[in-house]
Design an enzyme around this catalytic site. Structure first.
Site, PDB file in Angstrom:
ATOM      1  N   HIS A  16       0.837  -1.209   0.000  1.00 14.06           N
ATOM      2  CA  HIS A  16       0.000   0.000   0.000  1.00 14.06           C
ATOM      3  C   HIS A  16       0.867   1.251   0.000  1.00 14.06           C
ATOM      4  CE1 HIS A  16       0.831   0.512   4.224  1.00 14.06           C
ATOM      5  NE2 HIS A  16       0.196  -0.602   4.583  1.00 14.06           N
ATOM      6  N   HIS A  19       3.982   1.700   2.249  1.00 13.12           N
ATOM      7  CA  HIS A  19       5.214   1.048   1.801  1.00 13.12           C
ATOM      8  C   HIS A  19       5.923   1.920   0.764  1.00 13.12           C
ATOM      9  CE1 HIS A  19       2.649  -2.566   2.943  1.00 13.12           C
ATOM     10  NE2 HIS A  19       3.631  -2.577   3.807  1.00 13.12           N
ATOM     11  N   CYS A 125      -0.379 -10.173  20.056  1.00  8.09           N
ATOM     12  CA  CYS A 125      -1.101  -9.647  18.887  1.00  8.09           C
ATOM     13  C   CYS A 125      -0.463 -10.237  17.642  1.00  8.09           C
ATOM     14  CB  CYS A 125      -1.050  -8.126  18.820  1.00  8.09           C
ATOM     15  SG  CYS A 125      -1.755  -7.513  17.275  1.00  8.09           S
ATOM     16  N   CYS A 128       0.902  -7.617  15.131  1.00  5.01           N
ATOM     17  CA  CYS A 128       2.209  -7.039  15.462  1.00  5.01           C
ATOM     18  C   CYS A 128       3.277  -8.107  15.588  1.00  5.01           C
ATOM     19  CB  CYS A 128       2.158  -6.293  16.793  1.00  5.01           C
ATOM     20  SG  CYS A 128       1.092  -4.857  16.788  1.00  5.01           S
ATOM     21  N   CYS A 142      -4.805  -3.942  21.250  1.00  7.58           N
ATOM     22  CA  CYS A 142      -3.518  -3.585  20.654  1.00  7.58           C
ATOM     23  C   CYS A 142      -3.558  -2.137  20.166  1.00  7.58           C
ATOM     24  CB  CYS A 142      -3.210  -4.513  19.475  1.00  7.58           C
ATOM     25  SG  CYS A 142      -1.883  -3.886  18.438  1.00  7.58           S
ATOM     26  N   HIS A 145      -3.460  -2.245  16.191  1.00 11.57           N
ATOM     27  CA  HIS A 145      -4.498  -2.930  15.419  1.00 11.57           C
ATOM     28  C   HIS A 145      -5.892  -2.835  16.000  1.00 11.57           C
ATOM     29  CE1 HIS A 145      -0.741  -4.807  13.972  1.00 11.57           C
ATOM     30  NE2 HIS A 145      -1.366  -4.757  12.822  1.00 11.57           N
ATOM     31  N   LYS A 299      -5.832   4.839   9.388  1.00  3.08           N
ATOM     32  CA  LYS A 299      -4.534   4.244   9.102  1.00  3.08           C
ATOM     33  C   LYS A 299      -4.592   3.386   7.845  1.00  3.08           C
ATOM     34  CE  LYS A 299      -1.160   1.169  11.017  1.00  3.08           C
ATOM     35  NZ  LYS A 299      -0.892   0.132  11.996  1.00  3.08           N
ATOM     36  N   LYS A 302      -4.701  -2.867   4.897  1.00  5.88           N
ATOM     37  CA  LYS A 302      -5.632  -3.636   4.087  1.00  5.88           C
ATOM     38  C   LYS A 302      -6.902  -3.932   4.893  1.00  5.88           C
ATOM     39  CE  LYS A 302      -6.489  -6.793   0.718  1.00  5.88           C
ATOM     40  NZ  LYS A 302      -7.108  -6.398  -0.495  1.00  5.88           N
TER      41      LYS A 302
HETATM   42 ZN   LIG Z   1      -1.170  -5.373  16.888  1.00  7.41          ZN
END
Ligand SMILES: [Zn+2]
Length: 518
Positions: A16, A19, A125, A128, A142, A145, A299, A302
């Site tokens: 995405h 990156h 998580c 992560c 998390c 996430h 954020k 995906k």
């Molecule tokens: Zn996480």
């Protein structure tokens, strides 16, 4: 010598825009040093051994190796569209250099007495790939996430991180390892000063679905994916296999720079350093941390359903427009919100209407009045004296063209200082400042008036030649200095202004982009 790396992303999904940001930043650093004549090595790659790759492959109903290879291809394929200049691309699952080096690093840590086995229960998580202490969670979730971590109980290998707390504080406080920007350095220092607990560095092979690198001497465990992934910065140089490149670029480079996102600072500025200290290897010199991109305030991920494909953006708007936006508008610490409108507006303002238009006007004048012949600028004093003639500048005092020549002279130093501080916005400001000075010269000099008022005996040192010479000189400086930022646009600019006494017929260097293509 200059060694620069990006983080190696998980390949659980296609690349995405986040990156693309990191790759383009590292690419600019690499190209800039090459332009200055330094030997450079630029590494990127993919983190194939993460558990989340396994999970994503299973969800897609695809063989893990095939799934990983397919997504890793999509990352490597960004090279063309984004005009990246990486020298090497490592895939941690299939590259024979990698497992050998990870094994070697583990053995050195073991020899130093830094590993022991322990039963462990913690909140993990998978996004992560890390355990979280309860205090680190946000409302039990998390912080990256927003999901509740899984409760995991297992017997793992632990690394004596606590043993390195003092040395880590020293290398960070002394600046032996520089963390930029300062806000990130302060974050890391606060974490280290609060005391470091030992960390789990292996996983049961069964939980990892057999995917990963076996712990030397304990095949029931695989090396924790972060320990595995971080090692890529030296295994790609042949550490643990053929070490000549490792000696040149890791041991021998004056600068070893990691470009990473803010979510993984701790891994790079704490765990990676401790791993290297344990193995007795040199440390990186700099960890540069960029902020995140958001789309509509969310954020880029995906899972959030807002992944923006960098290749689609390049297809629609071109590599120059995308690179320019990433370098010109993304802030050093705060998150930056992406919209295609912002990308288009920025490209039109700075590139099409700014530099592109100035080049076009100048070359049109050069062809109308001088058949495309433009000489070099005279030595500064002579040009300034000549251009300062009152009848040419409408009575103003400042020599015409002096400002633009000055901006050109200062440009390389300004860019060096900006990129030395990883300030891509300041570096692009310096480029834009030259274009602005060029536009002011055209407004003040009114070259068409100079042409009209020329003596009847024709051209030759009448002012118009000097104005054109200074402008074309500025374009040649810009073509060089712009090349790390916009390699394609810089090539077109160079083709327009050439290097001899003749400039090409004007053709658009930067097309005007259409907002409606959104
Ligand atoms: Zn996480």
């Amino acid at each position: 010598m200059y060694y620069v790396t990006t983080a190696i992303p998980y390949v659980n999904a296609a690349p995405h825009l986040g990156h693309a940001l990191e790759l383009v930043q590292a690419d600019v650093l690499a190209r800039h040093r090459r332009l200055r004549g330094q030997p450079v090595r630029f590494l990127t790659g993919t983190d194939d051994n993460a558990l989340k790759n396994v999970t994503a492959a299973r969800a897609a109903g695809v063989d893990v190796a095939e799934f990983v290879a397919r997504n890793a291809d999509r990352f490597e394929a960004l090279r063309g569209p984004l005009r990246l200049s990486f020298d090497d691309f490592i895939r941690t699952s299939t590259d024979p250099r990698h497992a050998a080096g990870v094994t070697c690093l583990w053995r050195r840590g073991a020899a130093a007495g830094d590993f022991y086995r322990r039963d462990y229960r913690g909140r993990y998580c998978p996004g992560c790939e890390q355990f979280y202490a309860p205090a680190e969670l946000t409302g039990g979730r998390c912080p990256e996430h927003g999901v509740e971590p899984e409760l995991v109980a297992e017997r793992n290998w632990f690394f004596r991180l606590s043993r390195y707390a003092e040395r880590l504080r020293d290398v960070l406080e002394s600046g032996q390892v520089r963390v930029e920007p300062a806000a990130r350095r302060n974050e890391v220092l606060a974490f280290v000063r609060a005391g470091l607990a030992d960390v789990s560095v292996s996983r049961p092979a069964a939980r990892a679905g057999g995917w990963g690198i076996p712990v030397p001497g304990d095949p029931s465990q695989v090396v924790y994916v972060w320990w595995d992934a971080l090692a890529n910065y030296v295994t790609a140089l042949g550490y643990g296999s053929d070490e000549s490149a490792y000696r040149d670029w890791w041991v021998g480079s004056a600068e070893r720079v990691h470009v990473i996102g803010k979510g993984i600072v701790r891994f790079h500025a704490v765990y990676w350093l401790a791993l290297l200290l344990s193995a007795g290897l040199p440390l990186p010199s700099t960890v540069f941390v960029h902020g995140y991109l958001t789309v509509g305030g969310t954020k880029l991920a995906k899972s959030a359903g807002n992944a923006v494909s960098p290749t689609e953006l390049v297809d629609r708007y071109g590599a120059d427009a995308l690179r320019w936006w990433l370098l010109r508008e993304v802030g050093p610490t705060e998150d930056t919100d992406f919209t295609t409108r912002r990308l288009v507006d920025r490209a039109n303002l700075d590139l099409a209407n700014g530099l592109g238009n100035l080049v076009n006007r100048t070359l049109t004048l050069a062809h109308r009045y001088r058949a495309g012949r433009v000489g070099p600028p005279r030595p500064f004093a002579a040009a300034a004296e000549l251009l300062g003639r009152a009848e040419l500048v409408g009575g103003r005092d400042e020599p015409l063209g002096a400002e633009l020549l000055g901006a050109c002279t200062e440009l390389p130093g300004r860019i060096d200082r900006a990129l030395g501080g990883f300030d891509f916005r300041a570096a692009t400001d310096a480029l834009v400042a030259v274009v602005d000075a060029g536009n002011r010269l055209v407004e003040r000099a009114q070259p068409w008036r100079l042409a009209r008022d020329e003596p009847a005996n024709g051209p030759g040192g009448t002012g118009l030649d000097d104005v054109l010479a200074v402008l074309v000189h500025a374009f040649r400086v810009l073509a060089d200095e712009l090349s790390p930022f916009l390699p394609a646009g810089a090539e077109r600019l160079r083709a327009q202004v050439g290097s001899g006494g003749q400039v090409a017929e004007p053709a658009p260097v930067f097309p005007r982009l259409d907002q409606r293509r959104e």
